[in-house]
Scaffold this motif. Structure first.
Motif, PDB file in Angstrom:
ATOM      1  N   ARG A 100     -22.830 -36.289 -12.609  1.00  0.00           N
ATOM      2  CA  ARG A 100     -22.931 -37.760 -12.669  1.00  0.00           C
ATOM      3  C   ARG A 100     -23.419 -38.342 -11.343  1.00  0.00           C
ATOM      4  NH1 ARG A 100     -17.354 -40.084 -14.481  1.00  0.00           N
ATOM      5  NH2 ARG A 100     -18.433 -42.062 -14.039  1.00  0.00           N
ATOM      6  N   LEU A 101     -22.875 -37.821 -10.263  1.00  0.00           N
ATOM      7  CA  LEU A 101     -23.285 -38.322  -8.946  1.00  0.00           C
ATOM      8  C   LEU A 101     -24.754 -37.992  -8.680  1.00  0.00           C
ATOM      9  CD1 LEU A 101     -22.571 -39.590  -6.201  1.00  0.00           C
ATOM     10  CD2 LEU A 101     -21.772 -37.339  -5.445  1.00  0.00           C
ATOM     11  N   ALA A 102     -25.134 -36.763  -8.977  1.00  0.00           N
ATOM     12  CA  ALA A 102     -26.515 -36.343  -8.710  1.00  0.00           C
ATOM     13  C   ALA A 102     -27.503 -37.136  -9.560  1.00  0.00           C
ATOM     14  CB  ALA A 102     -26.652 -34.845  -8.979  1.00  0.00           C
ATOM     15  N   GLU A 103     -27.192 -37.296 -10.831  1.00  0.00           N
ATOM     16  CA  GLU A 103     -28.123 -38.023 -11.702  1.00  0.00           C
ATOM     17  C   GLU A 103     -28.232 -39.490 -11.285  1.00  0.00           C
ATOM     18  OE1 GLU A 103     -27.972 -35.326 -15.771  1.00  0.00           O
ATOM     19  OE2 GLU A 103     -26.706 -37.120 -15.655  1.00  0.00           O
ATOM     20  N   ALA A 104     -27.121 -40.058 -10.842  1.00  0.00           N
ATOM     21  CA  ALA A 104     -27.172 -41.446 -10.379  1.00  0.00           C
ATOM     22  C   ALA A 104     -28.027 -41.596  -9.125  1.00  0.00           C
ATOM     23  CB  ALA A 104     -25.755 -41.952 -10.112  1.00  0.00           C
ATOM     24  N   LEU A 105     -28.122 -40.516  -8.341  1.00  0.00           N
ATOM     25  CA  LEU A 105     -28.922 -40.554  -7.106  1.00  0.00           C
ATOM     26  C   LEU A 105     -30.329 -40.005  -7.321  1.00  0.00           C
ATOM     27  CD1 LEU A 105     -26.159 -39.276  -4.636  1.00  0.00           C
ATOM     28  CD2 LEU A 105     -27.133 -41.587  -4.697  1.00  0.00           C
ATOM     29  N   GLY A 106     -30.615 -39.520  -8.526  1.00  0.00           N
ATOM     30  CA  GLY A 106     -31.924 -38.950  -8.798  1.00  0.00           C
ATOM     31  C   GLY A 106     -32.153 -37.619  -8.111  1.00  0.00           C
ATOM     32  N   MET A 107     -31.108 -36.796  -8.052  1.00  0.00           N
ATOM     33  CA  MET A 107     -31.203 -35.509  -7.353  1.00  0.00           C
ATOM     34  C   MET A 107     -30.796 -34.386  -8.303  1.00  0.00           C
ATOM     35  SD  MET A 107     -29.288 -36.840  -3.859  1.00  0.00           S
ATOM     36  CE  MET A 107     -29.881 -35.702  -2.636  1.00  0.00           C
ATOM     37  N   THR A 108     -31.143 -33.173  -7.936  1.00  0.00           N
ATOM     38  CA  THR A 108     -30.603 -32.038  -8.658  1.00  0.00           C
ATOM     39  C   THR A 108     -29.352 -31.554  -7.936  1.00  0.00           C
ATOM     40  OG1 THR A 108     -31.108 -29.914  -9.712  1.00  0.00           O
ATOM     41  CG2 THR A 108     -31.919 -30.242  -7.454  1.00  0.00           C
ATOM     42  N   TRP A 109     -28.651 -30.560  -8.537  1.00  0.00           N
ATOM     43  CA  TRP A 109     -27.360 -30.203  -7.980  1.00  0.00           C
ATOM     44  C   TRP A 109     -26.972 -28.761  -8.264  1.00  0.00           C
ATOM     45  CZ3 TRP A 109     -28.088 -32.651 -12.598  1.00  0.00           C
ATOM     46  CH2 TRP A 109     -27.453 -32.108 -13.725  1.00  0.00           C
ATOM     47  N   VAL A 110     -26.054 -28.274  -7.447  1.00  0.00           N
ATOM     48  CA  VAL A 110     -25.294 -27.055  -7.721  1.00  0.00           C
ATOM     49  C   VAL A 110     -23.840 -27.384  -7.445  1.00  0.00           C
ATOM     50  CG1 VAL A 110     -24.877 -24.637  -7.161  1.00  0.00           C
ATOM     51  CG2 VAL A 110     -27.183 -25.570  -6.961  1.00  0.00           C
ATOM     52  N   TYR A 111     -22.978 -27.138  -8.424  1.00  0.00           N
ATOM     53  CA  TYR A 111     -21.543 -27.333  -8.243  1.00  0.00           C
ATOM     54  C   TYR A 111     -20.881 -25.960  -8.168  1.00  0.00           C
ATOM     55  CZ  TYR A 111     -16.647 -28.262  -9.500  1.00  0.00           C
ATOM     56  OH  TYR A 111     -15.268 -28.300  -9.523  1.00  0.00           O
ATOM     57  N   ALA A 112     -20.111 -25.731  -7.134  1.00  0.00           N
ATOM     58  CA  ALA A 112     -19.453 -24.437  -6.917  1.00  0.00           C
ATOM     59  C   ALA A 112     -17.942 -24.629  -6.884  1.00  0.00           C
ATOM     60  CB  ALA A 112     -19.927 -23.830  -5.598  1.00  0.00           C
ATOM     61  N   PRO A 113     -17.272 -24.454  -8.018  1.00  0.00           N
ATOM     62  CA  PRO A 113     -15.815 -24.607  -8.007  1.00  0.00           C
ATOM     63  C   PRO A 113     -15.151 -23.517  -7.163  1.00  0.00           C
ATOM     64  CG  PRO A 113     -16.592 -23.923 -10.190  1.00  0.00           C
ATOM     65  CD  PRO A 113     -17.800 -24.127  -9.348  1.00  0.00           C
ATOM     66  N   ALA A 114     -14.150 -23.926  -6.399  1.00  0.00           N
ATOM     67  CA  ALA A 114     -13.420 -22.973  -5.558  1.00  0.00           C
ATOM     68  C   ALA A 114     -12.124 -22.523  -6.208  1.00  0.00           C
ATOM     69  CB  ALA A 114     -13.116 -23.599  -4.203  1.00  0.00           C
ATOM     70  N   ARG A 115     -11.581 -23.378  -7.060  1.00  0.00           N
ATOM     71  CA  ARG A 115     -10.300 -23.034  -7.687  1.00  0.00           C
ATOM     72  C   ARG A 115     -10.120 -23.865  -8.948  1.00  0.00           C
ATOM     73  NH1 ARG A 115      -8.945 -26.082  -3.029  1.00  0.00           N
ATOM     74  NH2 ARG A 115      -8.001 -28.091  -3.534  1.00  0.00           N
ATOM     75  N   VAL A 116      -9.228 -23.368  -9.802  1.00  0.00           N
ATOM     76  CA  VAL A 116      -8.872 -24.084 -11.022  1.00  0.00           C
ATOM     77  C   VAL A 116      -7.655 -24.944 -10.718  1.00  0.00           C
ATOM     78  CG1 VAL A 116      -8.077 -23.843 -13.397  1.00  0.00           C
ATOM     79  CG2 VAL A 116      -9.806 -22.271 -12.474  1.00  0.00           C
ATOM     80  N   GLU A 117      -7.758 -26.202 -11.095  1.00  0.00           N
ATOM     81  CA  GLU A 117      -6.614 -27.105 -10.953  1.00  0.00           C
ATOM     82  C   GLU A 117      -5.892 -27.203 -12.298  1.00  0.00           C
ATOM     83  OE1 GLU A 117      -5.552 -28.217  -8.249  1.00  0.00           O
ATOM     84  OE2 GLU A 117      -7.191 -28.472  -6.831  1.00  0.00           O
TER      85      GLU A 117
END
Lengths: 296, 175
Positions: A100-117
């Motif tokens: 959502r943040l990337a699309e709102a800024l017009g950017m691509t993204w990689v999300y790297a989760p570190a842990r499960v909450e």
């Protein structure tokens, strides 16, 4: 009595796990599988000679649209690469907050989760870019085990493809209540095997104090000696020929009366032409930005 | 949380509690006498306090209300070694029976050394000096003293609040 005092002075903080290897993102599956955005459309005109790179701990990023709007109204409106820490993805939300943040800024993204909450959520770090990614990899950082809420930490690295250049960028988020030696121990695997030209940024959580068992900050000791962790981590990076964006006494953490430079960006093999803190609302941290000259 | 870590932390604080409570108990068993005035050398241990994470100190009276003292500590905190020395002046401001309000003013010298945990860095060290001013409460007996104190430390790193608990003994009272 003597034995009791010795027990009281014994240490409890331990190194739980060593760092893992760098893992290409397509080899990571399961709950901690990364999320990758689409390749962005090519920018018009020649590739830029300067990249604006920023880092921001978004404090869970609960409202990505608000974060994007705040960034768009600041000097980071046209940021090229954004390192994000402390962002989450929730299974009961339609898409990840990074997306959502990337699309709102017009950017691509990689999300790297570190842990499960709890409740099907993951917590991690992300890279956002106006340029395509290559060679994206994630590394588990050393796990410092301490009595209250120890956390798994990771590093996310990628080549940012700017024309025919490849700019290596590494994003990290380190522990909070650890001392300077453990902070160096935790960040070193993210930095040590990087190419001669690289940019490392993130939330280093460089607070001023030594910690007694990750529980009690030795505020009085720091007041006397003045060797806060930002100075120590700057010295570590300087030894590897990195230059930092900010001085050690610049505050990036929003606690009144407490100047803490938790966040920074370091560059090696590139010139930093400008840098600063963007006073953008939406988190307990302020973003740090720097302009990186790509042409030697 | 790892079970070993939880056990370790519990033992530490249990040990500290036992140290403090046993000493307080013995101090409580002493009736107020004229000897409870601070006219004998005091030897004490601190949890937190003037010397950082902990302290071992000695205090020598120079008048019925004033004493000169010093506290020291050395501790290794996962790669960071911290040595602290603090000479100070202790003043009894108000005394009522076994209880007293006191103030302290002194200097603090700290040497901090970070031993590098990685091959790519040499580590670093620094030494700094500053001052400490504190206000506290004391429960004293003929042989034992318990103190709780709040302080402000000022030095190269700025200003910081700090707390401390101390248990002391007057060896001369046992003769």
């Amino acid at each position: 009595m003597r034995a009791l005092v010795l027990v009281a002075l014994a240490g409890c903080v331990t190194l739980g796990d060593e760092a893992g290897p760098w893992e290409p993102i397509d080899t990571i599956t399961g709950d901690l599988a990364p999320e990758v955005g689409p390749v962005p459309a090519p920018l018009e005109g020649p590739p830029p000679s300067t990249l604006r790179v920023a880092t921001w701990n978004v404090h869970f990023g609960a409202d990505p649209d608000e974060l994007a709007a705040n960034l768009a109204a600041s000097e980071l409106a046209n940021v090229d690469v954004l390192m994000i820490q402390e962002i989450e993805a929730w299974s009961d939300e339609p898409v990840s907050r990074t997306r959502r943040l990337a699309e709102a800024l017009g950017m691509t993204w990689v999300y790297a989760p570190a842990r499960v909450e709890a409740e099907g959520a993951t917590h991690g770090i992300a890279l956002l870019s106006r340029f395509p990614f290559e060679a994206v990899a994630i590394r588990k950082l050393p796990f410092i085990d301490y009595p209250i809420r120890p956390r798994r930490r990771n590093a996310l690295a990628a080549d940012i493809v700017v024309g025919d250049r490849r700019v290596r960028v590494i994003n990290v988020h380190l522990d909070v209540r650890i001392g300077a030696a453990d902070r160096v121990l935790q960040v070193d695997p993210a930095v040590i095997d990087q190419p001669d030209r690289a940019i490392v940024g993130g939330d280093f959580n460089t607070n001023p104090w030594a910690w007694l068992e990750a529980s009690i900050p030795l505020t009085g000791t720091e007041a006397i000696v003045g060797m806060e962790q930002a100075i120590v981590i700057d010295d570590y990076f300087a030894g590897l020929d990195f230059t930092g964006a900010l001085a050690a006494d610049v505050s990036t953490f929003r606690v009144p009366g407490l100047g803490v430079r938790a966040d920074d960006i370091y560059a090696r093999g590139y010139s930093i032409t400008d840098a600063g803190v963007a006073f953008v609302d939406g988190s307990d941290h302020w973003p740090v930005w720097t302009d990186i000259l790509l042409i030697p | 949380m790892a079970r070993g870590t939880l056990r370790c932390m519990s033992m530490r604080w249990l040990a500290l509690t036992l140290v403090l409570s046993s000493s307080i108990g013995r101090a409580d068993g002493v009736h107020a006498t004229s000897d409870s005035q601070p006219t004998r050398t005091l030897v004490y241990v601190e949890a937190l306090g003037k010397a950082g994470a902990y302290g071992v100190g000695v205090e020598r009276p120079i008048t019925p209300r004033l004493a000169l003292g010093g506290a020291v500590s050395w501790i290794a905190l996962r790669g960071q070694q911290i040595a602290t020395v603090s000479p100070y002046l202790h003043a009894t401001l108000v005394r009522r029976g076994n209880h007293a309000l006191f103030g302290e003013l002194g200097a603090v010298l700290v040497h901090s050394k970070i031993v590098s945990p990685v091959a790519s860095w040499d580590g670093m060290s620094d030494t700094g000096g500053g001052g400490v001013a504190g206000l506290g409460w004391e429960r004293g007996g003929k042989r034992f003293v318990f103190r709780a104190q709040g302080s402000v430390l000022v030095g190269e790193g700025g200003v910081a609040p700090w707390l401390g608990l101390a248990i002391g003994v007057k060896p001369g009272a046992f003769r």
